[in-house]
Design an enzyme around this catalytic site. Structure first.
Site, short mmCIF file in Angstrom:
data_model
loop_
_atom_site.label_atom_id
_atom_site.label_comp_id
_atom_site.label_asym_id
_atom_site.label_seq_id
_atom_site.Cartn_x
_atom_site.Cartn_y
_atom_site.Cartn_z
N HIS A 1 0.80 -1.10 0.19
CA HIS A 1 0.18 0.25 -0.05
C HIS A 1 0.99 1.26 0.01
CE1 HIS A 1 -2.96 2.98 1.79
NE2 HIS A 1 -3.65 2.10 1.40
N GLN B 1 -4.38 -5.64 6.91
CA GLN B 1 -5.20 -6.51 6.19
C GLN B 1 -5.34 -7.75 6.62
OE1 GLN B 1 -7.45 -5.33 4.26
NE2 GLN B 1 -6.98 -3.66 3.57
N CYS C 1 -4.60 2.40 -3.77
CA CYS C 1 -3.63 3.08 -2.90
C CYS C 1 -2.37 2.29 -3.32
CB CYS C 1 -3.93 3.27 -1.50
SG CYS C 1 -4.91 4.46 -1.28
N ASP D 1 3.25 -4.96 7.97
CA ASP D 1 2.18 -4.17 8.10
C ASP D 1 0.86 -5.17 8.03
OD1 ASP D 1 -0.19 -2.86 7.01
OD2 ASP D 1 0.79 -1.97 5.40
N LYS E 1 -10.14 -0.98 10.68
CA LYS E 1 -10.47 -2.19 9.99
C LYS E 1 -10.45 -3.59 10.39
CE LYS E 1 -7.09 -0.55 6.33
NZ LYS E 1 -7.86 -0.03 5.33
N1 PLP Z 1 -1.70 -0.98 4.55
C1 PLP Z 1 -2.61 -1.67 4.21
C2 PLP Z 1 -2.17 -3.11 3.57
C3 PLP Z 1 -3.87 -1.32 3.84
O1 PLP Z 1 -4.65 -2.03 3.10
C4 PLP Z 1 -4.23 -0.01 4.15
C5 PLP Z 1 -5.32 0.56 3.92
O2 PLP Z 1 -6.26 0.18 3.17
C6 PLP Z 1 -3.18 0.74 4.90
C7 PLP Z 1 -1.81 0.41 5.02
C8 PLP Z 1 -3.31 2.02 5.37
O3 PLP Z 1 -4.13 2.20 6.68
P1 PLP Z 1 -4.53 3.40 7.12
O4 PLP Z 1 -5.30 4.33 5.93
O5 PLP Z 1 -5.93 2.97 8.03
O6 PLP Z 1 -3.65 4.09 7.92
#
Ligand code: PLP
Length: 406
Positions: free
Chosen positions: A124, A204, A365, A201, A227
């Protein structure tokens, strides 16, 4: 293993009763954000109705009660991911802020120009851009693990990318586009064999798979509350205590200091060193409630049901003529990115919306990932435990209707 009673569970989520354009809502955008159960909504109401006060510095009753609730929430998070100590749990605004914190503090402490950070090609933007900012600030270089046609990371490339300049590996546990569950235990073992720390990270994954940070032996792990059925605006950075201890603060302000003079300021101990300003104590208590909700259902039970639903979704969607699914790893979580013939993903999303079906469209993203796939964007249906096979049938019929229109 307990079979989840989905119809009863759905009663816990008031928004699922909504109608959109006079059609029952079919919410399949769970990778973007999840819906909230009553218990979480009520916790927020209760916090503002009964215990609202600024925390930590207050001597009065409410302030102490709010402080206790916030610190109890930290313990709940600690237990949820099995961290050794609650000092290892830092509340942030979410995954994005947590990665920015590590990128900024870690590079300041440990990186010199020419040092390298390894990420994967399926990250992301929030696990790419913070490091790119550090390319500008600290002179580090990003290296990228590629993936194959199924959407599996090419792990044999990782060994080749690691060098004496590698300072950290930062990878997603589950891709928000491909759904691939990455072999993070293996990545961590490989990295540790070279004394390289690893950031996971878990944005997900934490809502789909039981996570034990001690068993994984990851050095940092980050996730967002929204999430995992909790409120927006709060998330978690887990870090091993000895590592967090050595990192400089990310932001300055109230609460993160031990003492301040114009001559010399000293910093507070963990976890407060990284929590400048008034903490989101309402968010933390509501997040803890969400974690209790998920724990009561059981993540193993959730995973078993979601795997079944994913299998059904893949099977059903593959029956549609011209269907292309991005991400066909044998180790896949409940995210299904797709395109049909040459129908633009935006048109697909707009027309499904008219049928009450909420999916996401676009680059998710993850523009470098889109580039690797050779597409501009995809449509994406992402599942949660409150989704049903009947909803997948509605999705399938909806896609077929859209296809007929073109
Ligand atoms: N990392 C991953 C794999 C994601 O899917 C997302 C959001 O969709 C994020 C990071 C960013 O999360 P946040 O916008 O809640 O900080």
């Amino acid at each position: 293993m307990k079979k989840l009673d989905i119809n009863t569970i759905r009663q816990d989520f008031p928004i699922l009763k909504r109608e959109i354009y006079n059609k029952p809502l079919v919410y399949l955008d769970n990778a973007a954000t999840t819906q909230k159960p009553w218990s979480v909504i009520k916790k927020i109401e209760e916090a503002y109705t009964n215990i609202n006060a600024n925390i930590h510095r207050g001597v009065h009753f409410l302030s102490q009660e709010a402080t206790n609730a916030h610190e109890a929430a930290r313990k709940t998070v600690q237990q949820f991911i099995n961290a050794r100590s609650s000092n290892e749990i830092i509340f942030t605004r979410g995954t994005t802020e947590a990665i920015n914190l590590v990128a900024s503090s870690f590079c300041r402490a440990y990186c010199k120009p020419g040092d390298e950070i390894i990420v994967s090609a399926m990250e992301h933007h929030s696990n790419i851009v913070p490091w790119q900012l550090q390319e500008e600030i600290s002179g580090i270089k990003l290296k990228v693990i590629p993936f194959d046609e199924n959407g599996d990371l090419k792990l044999n490339e990782l060994e080749k990318l690691i060098s004496s300049k590698t300072k950290l590996i930062s990878v997603t546990h589950i891709s928000n586009v491909l759904g691939t569950i990455n072999p993070i235990k293996k990545i961590i073992e490989t990295a540790h064999a070279h004394n390289i720390p690893v950031l996971i990270d878990a944005a997900q994954s934490v809502q789909h798979i039981p996570i034990d940070v001690q068993q994984l032996d990851c050095d940092f792990l980050v996730f967002s509350s929204h999430k995992i059925y909790g409120p927006t605006g709060i998330g978690v950075l887990y870090g091993k205590e000895n590592l967090l201890d050595k990192l400089p603060p990310y932001q300055g302000g109230g609460e993160m200091i031990a003492s301040v003079t114009f001559e010399k300021t000293t910093y507070n101990e963990l976890p407060f060193k990284f929590e400048a300003g008034t903490p989101d104590y309402v968010g933390s208590t509501a997040l803890a409630e969400a974690l209790r909700y998920v724990t009561a259902l059981g993540l193993d039970n959730i995973k078993a049901y979601e795997d079944e639903l994913l299998h059904y979704t893949m099977e059903q969607l593959m029956q549609i003529e011209g269907m292309r699914i991005f991400g066909t790893s044998s180790n896949k979580s409940s995210v299904v990115s797709f395109s049909v013939k040459d129908i633009h993903h935006y048109d697909m999303g707009m027309l499904l919306d008219r049928l009450g079906i909420a999916i996401r469209t676009g680059h998710h993203c993850a523009q470098p990932l889109m580039k690797a796939l050779g597409v501009e964007g995809t449509a994406r249906a992402s599942l949660a435990f409150y989704n049903t096979k009947e909803e997948i049938d509605v999705l399938k019929a909806g896609i077929e209707r859209v296809v007929k229109m073109f």
